[in-house]
Design an enzyme around this catalytic site. Structure first.
Site, PDB file in Angstrom:
ATOM      1  N   PHE A 193    -121.024 -78.803 -17.893  1.00  0.00           N
ATOM      2  CA  PHE A 193    -122.078 -78.019 -17.979  1.00  0.00           C
ATOM      3  C   PHE A 193    -122.368 -77.605 -16.316  1.00  0.00           C
ATOM      4  O   PHE A 193    -121.917 -78.266 -15.478  1.00  0.00           O
ATOM      5  CB  PHE A 193    -123.436 -78.938 -18.421  1.00  0.00           C
ATOM      6  CG  PHE A 193    -123.985 -78.015 -19.721  1.00  0.00           C
ATOM      7  CD1 PHE A 193    -123.536 -77.939 -20.810  1.00  0.00           C
ATOM      8  CD2 PHE A 193    -125.272 -77.385 -19.025  1.00  0.00           C
ATOM      9  CE1 PHE A 193    -124.137 -77.121 -21.609  1.00  0.00           C
ATOM     10  CE2 PHE A 193    -126.002 -76.693 -20.097  1.00  0.00           C
ATOM     11  CZ  PHE A 193    -125.595 -76.449 -21.514  1.00  0.00           C
TER      12      PHE A 193
ATOM     13  N   GLN B  35    -137.063 -70.478 -13.773  1.00  0.00           N
ATOM     14  CA  GLN B  35    -135.608 -70.357 -13.946  1.00  0.00           C
ATOM     15  C   GLN B  35    -135.096 -69.077 -14.625  1.00  0.00           C
ATOM     16  O   GLN B  35    -135.928 -69.086 -15.904  1.00  0.00           O
ATOM     17  CB  GLN B  35    -135.254 -71.521 -14.554  1.00  0.00           C
ATOM     18  CG  GLN B  35    -133.588 -71.272 -14.799  1.00  0.00           C
ATOM     19  CD  GLN B  35    -132.862 -72.649 -15.090  1.00  0.00           C
ATOM     20  OE1 GLN B  35    -132.933 -73.332 -16.320  1.00  0.00           O
ATOM     21  NE2 GLN B  35    -132.348 -73.228 -14.279  1.00  0.00           N
TER      22      GLN B  35
ATOM     23  N   HIS C 213    -132.172 -67.771 -16.816  1.00  0.00           N
ATOM     24  CA  HIS C 213    -130.812 -68.000 -17.430  1.00  0.00           C
ATOM     25  C   HIS C 213    -129.980 -67.140 -17.291  1.00  0.00           C
ATOM     26  O   HIS C 213    -130.243 -65.894 -17.585  1.00  0.00           O
ATOM     27  CB  HIS C 213    -131.036 -68.768 -18.688  1.00  0.00           C
ATOM     28  CG  HIS C 213    -129.879 -69.482 -19.177  1.00  0.00           C
ATOM     29  ND1 HIS C 213    -128.644 -68.969 -19.605  1.00  0.00           N
ATOM     30  CD2 HIS C 213    -129.699 -70.761 -19.666  1.00  0.00           C
ATOM     31  CE1 HIS C 213    -127.929 -69.709 -20.146  1.00  0.00           C
ATOM     32  NE2 HIS C 213    -128.700 -70.997 -20.319  1.00  0.00           N
TER      33      HIS C 213
ATOM     34  N   GLU D 229    -125.112 -72.061 -21.755  1.00  0.00           N
ATOM     35  CA  GLU D 229    -124.021 -72.498 -20.717  1.00  0.00           C
ATOM     36  C   GLU D 229    -123.040 -73.313 -21.358  1.00  0.00           C
ATOM     37  O   GLU D 229    -121.809 -73.277 -20.533  1.00  0.00           O
ATOM     38  CB  GLU D 229    -124.974 -73.355 -19.690  1.00  0.00           C
ATOM     39  CG  GLU D 229    -124.490 -73.318 -18.380  1.00  0.00           C
ATOM     40  CD  GLU D 229    -125.444 -73.938 -17.408  1.00  0.00           C
ATOM     41  OE1 GLU D 229    -126.693 -73.340 -17.449  1.00  0.00           O
ATOM     42  OE2 GLU D 229    -125.210 -75.170 -16.679  1.00  0.00           O
TER      43      GLU D 229
ATOM     44  N   ARG E  59    -127.598 -72.362 -12.365  1.00  0.00           N
ATOM     45  CA  ARG E  59    -128.336 -71.255 -12.916  1.00  0.00           C
ATOM     46  C   ARG E  59    -128.691 -70.083 -11.934  1.00  0.00           C
ATOM     47  O   ARG E  59    -128.550 -69.076 -11.893  1.00  0.00           O
ATOM     48  CB  ARG E  59    -129.291 -71.393 -14.067  1.00  0.00           C
ATOM     49  CG  ARG E  59    -128.617 -72.422 -15.046  1.00  0.00           C
ATOM     50  CD  ARG E  59    -129.714 -72.705 -16.064  1.00  0.00           C
ATOM     51  NE  ARG E  59    -128.885 -73.243 -17.260  1.00  0.00           N
ATOM     52  CZ  ARG E  59    -129.590 -73.962 -18.240  1.00  0.00           C
ATOM     53  NH1 ARG E  59    -130.858 -74.162 -18.346  1.00  0.00           N
ATOM     54  NH2 ARG E  59    -128.865 -74.452 -19.232  1.00  0.00           N
TER      55      ARG E  59
ATOM     56  N   HIS F 116    -136.473 -68.176 -18.408  1.00  0.00           N
ATOM     57  CA  HIS F 116    -136.065 -69.352 -19.516  1.00  0.00           C
ATOM     58  C   HIS F 116    -137.056 -70.361 -19.179  1.00  0.00           C
ATOM     59  O   HIS F 116    -137.332 -71.014 -20.290  1.00  0.00           O
ATOM     60  CB  HIS F 116    -134.618 -69.675 -18.968  1.00  0.00           C
ATOM     61  CG  HIS F 116    -133.996 -70.826 -19.843  1.00  0.00           C
ATOM     62  ND1 HIS F 116    -134.076 -70.481 -21.285  1.00  0.00           N
ATOM     63  CD2 HIS F 116    -133.405 -72.015 -19.632  1.00  0.00           C
ATOM     64  CE1 HIS F 116    -133.307 -71.657 -21.775  1.00  0.00           C
ATOM     65  NE2 HIS F 116    -133.025 -72.368 -20.696  1.00  0.00           N
TER      66      HIS F 116
ATOM     67  N   ARG G  73    -133.779 -76.118 -12.114  1.00  0.00           N
ATOM     68  CA  ARG G  73    -133.620 -77.060 -13.013  1.00  0.00           C
ATOM     69  C   ARG G  73    -131.869 -77.035 -13.416  1.00  0.00           C
ATOM     70  O   ARG G  73    -131.301 -75.901 -13.645  1.00  0.00           O
ATOM     71  CB  ARG G  73    -134.298 -77.082 -14.573  1.00  0.00           C
ATOM     72  CG  ARG G  73    -133.826 -77.827 -15.445  1.00  0.00           C
ATOM     73  CD  ARG G  73    -134.584 -78.053 -16.751  1.00  0.00           C
ATOM     74  NE  ARG G  73    -134.452 -76.807 -17.392  1.00  0.00           N
ATOM     75  CZ  ARG G  73    -133.534 -76.452 -18.092  1.00  0.00           C
ATOM     76  NH1 ARG G  73    -132.700 -77.268 -18.351  1.00  0.00           N
ATOM     77  NH2 ARG G  73    -133.725 -75.495 -18.977  1.00  0.00           N
TER      78      ARG G  73
END
Lengths: 580, 256
Positions: free
Chosen positions: A116, A236, A238, A251, A282, A349, A390
């Protein structure tokens, strides 16, 4: 008006709220107030997984996970909190498995793990398999498993109850005020402890992966009671939302080998992140995508998107590991991801910021002191384990680790303390709010103001920001707030009046958008998800600190925002240049 | 490593070309608000829309631009939260997973609440009986003895055995499409049986006998007439009827 009394009240029934409820119900008399039926929460939209250094498939340890989290957050992470989260991650995953969560398995029957974004072995050496997952519906499985366990433990839910106010008495938690959707009745819940777990606020952006219901209700009402909001400028985006719609494509797709390509078919992430490539964090990927688009390498007639390419992956792998997102591409775009690349663009996101708490979930009223009896966990809160950006999967981890902690702490507090007396006319503020909207004869519409708010946020406060765009956002929001005073609704009834609640939610979005824009304007640096073209580098001398935004109310009732700052907790990692 | 060009299908070209012809669509919605009128009424709304938008987008457009009193539940808007099951042209679907072009927009598109549950206002029904049936089948992992220190082991094959029924989002599209459920409010309904199946066939679970006894009740699985409405209605593609048949077989053979 009805008055209820519970030891502990939990606001919200997503992952954090239900994880807290499972703990507190076994320790104190608990009520969960939720504006949706529990399984409707947006935890269910999370796809890719939940990271924990189980080391089931390769060498890993929680210290590497902590480092990745701190680096991913561009060193704005409170490192004591990140250590707790990454250490407790292992038990959090095992607890879920024991509760029944059907994780995908390895050949040996253990919980399988996959790569990830931003998760690496040995401090950035190479991607590591750390994300525990259940196909591409991990959030769905977590939500269902937690609800199943709430049923098992007999958790008491008040479904479709909208919490609209927090009651404090001399700075101590006294309860909350809720509006019952079915009847329009107002309910006062007296409680010794209250846990906010009401989720995010992503609906102030137009292209957003967030549900219609993510309107920052918890953040807004706490803020209006004079409590601070932390780091709200860090939002954030994404990298892979379905073009124009914003629907999330995990992701995990890149974790399984998916590649981002521009119009020339180039794997452009190689230029931006030579080691992690498509699995950079991200914020890095989202900026890279917009840079490609701005420099004329975007796809389609308007060059306004790029591709997520899965066509080189075997169809069996897509069916087994990414069934839901490939289905989204078929349903919403009418294309076949076995053979077609998927048009994507960054989508709003996740709020890294929120209600400041310490690691026990206790809400802070300033840089050091807590509000007795008040807790928060999940996206509504800011612990801060996510800092300026994050890492993927860390939100599912956050809700489980800190939801559990907040539930235990809130129940313990309730068992050790007496009820705080309710303030006089506790329902007054909520009554005035709903009566005002129901009786308004104004000329402005909720839909129009919300549309304009989303347009200015997308244009001025998204991936790329400057002082000028943020000033524009602040001005636009101020104008919209003025117009909002003149808003009216068509449904004047008491039964399931969603028209009324949408108006209330818009008021929340307006206040929080303003906090975001004002906080972002003051932060003259670039860090994680907050990128200022006029200040393109990180400035650790001036801004290695958390923003704390307070609402100030003047004598005439007008409001303004006061910004303060809080030091970052650093334990073992000194800030370094961030490369992937 | 770079690939020189990205191959384009006609479908991808069509998506990217955008500029779709907007069309005029009529939505014929069964409205009901007992605060105003004791009987339901059908109301027509005309909209100009891109046919590739969702039915939920159309409902939102009506609510936000024409008639704020229109009432329905919605949240995620992409088919995973289960809030917006409704009857669209007589068939149960999620409004957020149904594109306008796929429900024959040349004619008025009818929208009404799902059947078999009490309508409270417009498209909002009372979900409590539905969730009660779910709770009645004990939808949680039941195990005996002490928990292991690490995870319970489960082979990939054992995990696959109940994968289909883990997809359920509790939207009630299946249960409210079932003629037995319409006529007999006591019947557990397909969704509850799907969620029982999810645990009965989970190799880690030790509560199957208890659940099977509950489903052996006269209002249990034997009421199913195998009409396949539920399988057709499921927006998650769960083979609901097959799951119910497997539960019936397990009741007879006591093998699961």
């Amino acid at each position: 008006m009805q008055i209820h009394q519970y030891d502990t009240v939990i606001v919200g029934a997503g992952g954090a709220g239900m994880r807290a409820a499972i703990e507190s119900t076994q320790r104190s008399r608990t009520a969960v107030l939720t504006k949706l039926y529990p399984t409707r929460s947006h935890t269910g939209a999370a796809q890719g997984g939940m990271c924990a250094a189980l080391a089931n498939v390769e060498e890993d340890n929680w210290e590497w996970h902590t480092f990745d989290t701190v680096k991913g957050g561009d060193y704005l992470v409170d490192q004591d909190a990140a250590e707790i989260m990454c250490k407790e991650a292992i038990d959090a995953v095992l607890d879920l498995e024991k509760m029944g969560l059907p994780f995908s398995r390895t050949e040996q029957g253990r919980i399988d793990q996959r790569r990830f974004g931003g998760h690496s072995r040995n401090h950035g050496e190479a991607p590591v398999r750390r994300s525990c997952y259940a196909a591409d519906r991990t959030g769905h499985m977590i939500l269902q498993t937690l609800f199943q366990n709430c049923v098992k433990h007999g958790v008491e839910f008040f479904n479709e109850f909208y919490v609209l106010d927090l009651l404090l008495n001399e700075g101590k938690t006294a309860g909350v005020v809720a509006y019952e959707l079915a009847t329009g009745e107002i309910h006062v819940f007296q409680a010794k402890s209250v846990v906010f777990a009401s989720g995010g606020t992503g609906k102030f952006f137009k292209v957003s992966s967030n549900a219609h219901t993510l309107t920052g209700d918890g953040q807004a009402l706490v803020y209006r009671r004079g409590l601070p909001l932390e780091d709200m400028e860090f939002f954030q985006f994404h990298p892979t939302g379905i073009w124009r719609m914003g629907i999330l494509l995990t992701e995990g797709a890149r974790g399984e080998g998916g590649i981002l390509r521009n119009k020339d078919g180039e794997r452009f992430m190689e230029r931006y992140a030579p080691v992690m490539k498509d699995l950079a964090s991200r914020d890095v990927c989202s900026r890279a995508i917009y840079t490609e688009i701005r420099e004329g390498r975007g796809c389609g007639p308007d060059g306004d998107h790029v591709y997520l390419d899965l066509t080189h992956l075997p169809p069996e792998q897509l069916d087994a590991k990414l069934p839901d997102i490939t289905e989204f591409a078929r349903t919403y775009l009418g294309i076949e991801p076995y053979t077609d690349p998927i048009p994507i663009q960054p989508t709003a996101h996740y709020a890294m910021g929120g209600i400041p708490t310490n690691v026990e979930g206790e809400v802070l009223r300033n840089n050091t002191d807590v509000v007795p009896g008040l807790y928060a966990a999940g996206e509504v809160a800011c612990v801060s384990v996510h800092g300026a950006n994050r890492l993927g999967t860390n939100s599912l981890l956050d809700i489980n680790v800190f939801g559990r902690r907040a539930g235990i702490a809130a129940a313990d507090f309730a068992n050790a303390n007496e009820f705080v007396e309710l303030p006089e006319n506790p329902e007054e503020k909520v009554q005035a709010l709903v009566d005002g909207l129901r009786e308004s004869t104004g000329t402005e519409s909720v839909g129009q103001i919300r549309k304009e708010l989303q347009e200015t946020m997308d244009a001025n406060a998204m991936v790329y920001r400057t002082g000028a765009t943020l000033k524009q956002a602040v001005e636009d929001i101020a104008a919209l707030k003025e117009r909002y005073k003149n808003v009216s609704i068509q449904d004047k009834g008491f039964r399931y009046n969603t028209d009324l609640l949408e108006a209330v939610e818009l008021g929340n979005l307006l206040d929080l958008a303003e906090v975001l824009a004002v906080s972002a304007l003051a932060r003259e640096e670039s860090r994680g998800g907050h990128y200022r073209e006029d200040f393109p580098t990180r400035d650790d001398v001036k801004f290695m600190q958390h923003t704390m935004a307070y609402q100030e109310v003047a004598a005439d009732g007008s409001t303004s925002i006061r910004l303060d700052y809080k030091p970052v907790v650093t334990t073992r990692y000194q800030p370094m240049e961030r490369k992937y | 490593m770079s690939t020189p060009t990205v191959e384009h299908s006609a479908a991808l070209d069509a998506v990217e070309a955008g500029g779709t012809q907007l069309i005029t669509v009529t939505f014929r919605i069964r409205r009901f608000n007992p605060e105003e009128h004791p009987e339901p009424v059908w109301v027509d709304y005309q909209l100009v829309m891109d046919p590739k938008e969702r039915v939920l987008d159309a409902l939102n457009k009506i609510k936000w631009e024409q008639d704020g009193t229109l009432t329905y539940r919605r949240s995620c808007a992409h088919g995973i939260c289960g809030s917006d099951a409704m009857r669209i042209n007589g068939r149960n679907r999620l409004a957020c997973k149904t594109l306008i072009k796929d429900v024959n927009p040349e004619k008025p598109i009818t929208i009404e609440a799902i059947k078999g549950l009490t309508v409270l206002k417009d498209l909002v029904v009372d979900m409590d009986p539905f969730f009660q049936a779910y709770k009645d089948v004990m939808p949680f992992l039941i195990t005996k003895g002490n928990d292991p220190t690490r995870e319970r082991l489960q082979s990939a094959e054992d995990r696959e055995r109940f994968d289909d029924t883990t997809k359920c989002i509790l939207c009630a599209a299946c249960t409210s499409s079932c003629p037995v459920f319409w006529n007999d409010g006591q019947y557990f309904g397909p969704a509850a049986i799907v969620n029982a199946h999810r645990f009965i066939f989970d190799s880690r679970d030790e509560g199957a006998e208890q659940r099977l006894e509950i489903l052996n009740d006269r209002e249990g699985v034997w009421r199913c007439r195998t009409t396949f409405n539920c399988s057709e209605a499921c927006p998650r593609g769960i083979e609901v009827t097959k799951a119910i048949q497997e539960v019936k077989r397990a009741l007879v053979t006591r093998r699961f």
